[in-house]
Motif scaffolding. Sequence first.
Motif, mmCIF file in Angstrom:
data_model
loop_
_atom_site.group_PDB
_atom_site.id
_atom_site.type_symbol
_atom_site.label_atom_id
_atom_site.label_comp_id
_atom_site.label_asym_id
_atom_site.label_seq_id
_atom_site.Cartn_x
_atom_site.Cartn_y
_atom_site.Cartn_z
ATOM 1 N N PRO A 107 -8.065 21.724 -10.659
ATOM 2 C CA PRO A 107 -6.697 20.803 -10.959
ATOM 3 C C PRO A 107 -6.225 20.267 -9.789
ATOM 4 N N ILE A 108 -6.274 18.671 -9.911
ATOM 5 C CA ILE A 108 -5.922 18.266 -8.872
ATOM 6 C C ILE A 108 -4.460 17.699 -8.838
ATOM 7 N N ILE A 109 -3.601 18.614 -7.325
ATOM 8 C CA ILE A 109 -2.707 18.339 -6.941
ATOM 9 C C ILE A 109 -1.802 17.687 -5.882
ATOM 10 N N GLU A 110 -1.112 16.674 -6.804
ATOM 11 C CA GLU A 110 -0.716 16.198 -6.481
ATOM 12 C C GLU A 110 0.538 15.475 -5.763
ATOM 13 N N THR A 111 0.715 15.386 -4.697
ATOM 14 C CA THR A 111 1.855 15.168 -3.411
ATOM 15 C C THR A 111 2.156 14.310 -3.377
ATOM 16 N N VAL A 112 3.656 13.060 -3.662
ATOM 17 C CA VAL A 112 4.929 12.469 -3.621
ATOM 18 C C VAL A 112 5.204 12.952 -2.058
ATOM 19 N N GLY A 113 5.268 12.121 -0.642
ATOM 20 C CA GLY A 113 5.925 12.637 0.326
ATOM 21 C C GLY A 113 5.397 11.365 1.734
ATOM 22 N N PRO A 114 5.929 12.039 2.029
ATOM 23 C CA PRO A 114 5.591 11.469 3.720
ATOM 24 C C PRO A 114 4.012 11.336 3.833
ATOM 25 N N VAL A 115 3.791 11.166 3.914
ATOM 26 C CA VAL A 115 2.033 11.706 4.356
ATOM 27 C C VAL A 115 1.084 10.837 4.147
ATOM 28 N N ARG A 171 -4.922 9.977 13.771
ATOM 29 C CA ARG A 171 -4.782 10.399 12.231
ATOM 30 C C ARG A 171 -3.685 9.430 12.214
ATOM 31 N N PRO A 172 -3.661 9.009 11.027
ATOM 32 C CA PRO A 172 -3.035 7.672 10.649
ATOM 33 C C PRO A 172 -1.458 9.015 10.834
ATOM 34 N N ALA A 173 0.044 7.769 10.638
ATOM 35 C CA ALA A 173 1.042 8.342 10.250
ATOM 36 C C ALA A 173 1.387 8.969 9.170
ATOM 37 N N ALA A 174 2.756 9.812 8.839
ATOM 38 C CA ALA A 174 3.353 10.170 8.146
ATOM 39 C C ALA A 174 3.508 8.884 7.579
ATOM 40 N N GLY A 175 3.359 8.998 5.812
ATOM 41 C CA GLY A 175 3.793 7.100 5.380
ATOM 42 C C GLY A 175 3.461 6.335 5.484
ATOM 43 N N ALA A 176 1.680 6.253 5.861
ATOM 44 C CA ALA A 176 1.331 5.086 6.381
ATOM 45 C C ALA A 176 0.294 5.029 5.066
ATOM 46 N N CYS A 177 -0.615 3.836 5.538
ATOM 47 C CA CYS A 177 -1.672 3.487 4.616
ATOM 48 C C CYS A 177 -3.146 3.854 5.049
ATOM 49 N N ARG A 178 -3.876 4.447 4.757
ATOM 50 C CA ARG A 178 -5.202 5.099 5.778
ATOM 51 C C ARG A 178 -5.663 3.959 5.290
ATOM 52 N N ILE A 179 -6.825 3.874 7.304
ATOM 53 C CA ILE A 179 -7.915 2.929 6.633
ATOM 54 C C ILE A 179 -8.613 3.637 6.489
ATOM 55 N N ASP A 180 -9.648 5.266 6.635
ATOM 56 C CA ASP A 180 -10.804 5.735 6.956
ATOM 57 C C ASP A 180 -10.546 6.708 5.680
ATOM 58 N N LEU A 181 -10.243 5.268 3.969
ATOM 59 C CA LEU A 181 -9.715 6.162 2.700
ATOM 60 C C LEU A 181 -11.622 7.488 2.616
ATOM 61 N N PRO A 182 -10.915 8.567 1.304
ATOM 62 C CA PRO A 182 -11.881 9.143 1.162
ATOM 63 C C PRO A 182 -13.114 8.587 0.498
ATOM 64 N N ALA A 239 4.294 7.247 -2.437
ATOM 65 C CA ALA A 239 5.027 6.267 -3.585
ATOM 66 C C ALA A 239 4.276 4.903 -3.661
ATOM 67 N N ASP A 240 3.448 4.529 -5.335
ATOM 68 C CA ASP A 240 3.089 2.613 -5.193
ATOM 69 C C ASP A 240 2.032 3.192 -3.725
ATOM 70 N N CYS A 241 1.928 3.550 -4.083
ATOM 71 C CA CYS A 241 0.038 3.887 -2.031
ATOM 72 C C CYS A 241 -0.839 3.026 -3.606
ATOM 73 N N PRO A 242 -1.336 1.815 -2.837
ATOM 74 C CA PRO A 242 -2.148 0.770 -3.749
ATOM 75 C C PRO A 242 -3.570 1.739 -3.691
ATOM 76 N N ASN A 243 -3.749 2.638 -2.856
ATOM 77 C CA ASN A 243 -4.686 3.356 -2.446
ATOM 78 C C ASN A 243 -5.187 4.241 -3.653
#
Length: 87
Positions: A33-41, A60-71, A9-13
Amino acid sequence: MRVELLRIADCPNAAAARRVVQDCLARIGVTVPIIETVGPVPSPTVLVDGHDVMGGPGVRPAAGACRIDLPTTERVLAAMRASLGRS
């Protein structure tokens, strides 16, 4: 092709990742469709057919953490083309 956007939730990226996915779908002329899932990912994560487009070896980044390797556009396009059997 199954396309998923996983985010916290509220991911800035998340909005930027969603735009990358939408642009890539438009570039290859596919409407799914783009399937969106909000959770501890790790957020944001783009999956194509269940595979993280930024995959590969590494930590792999921890669940619930922001990634630095953005898609990236290149990685998303490559995953989508592979899914469709295109090069």
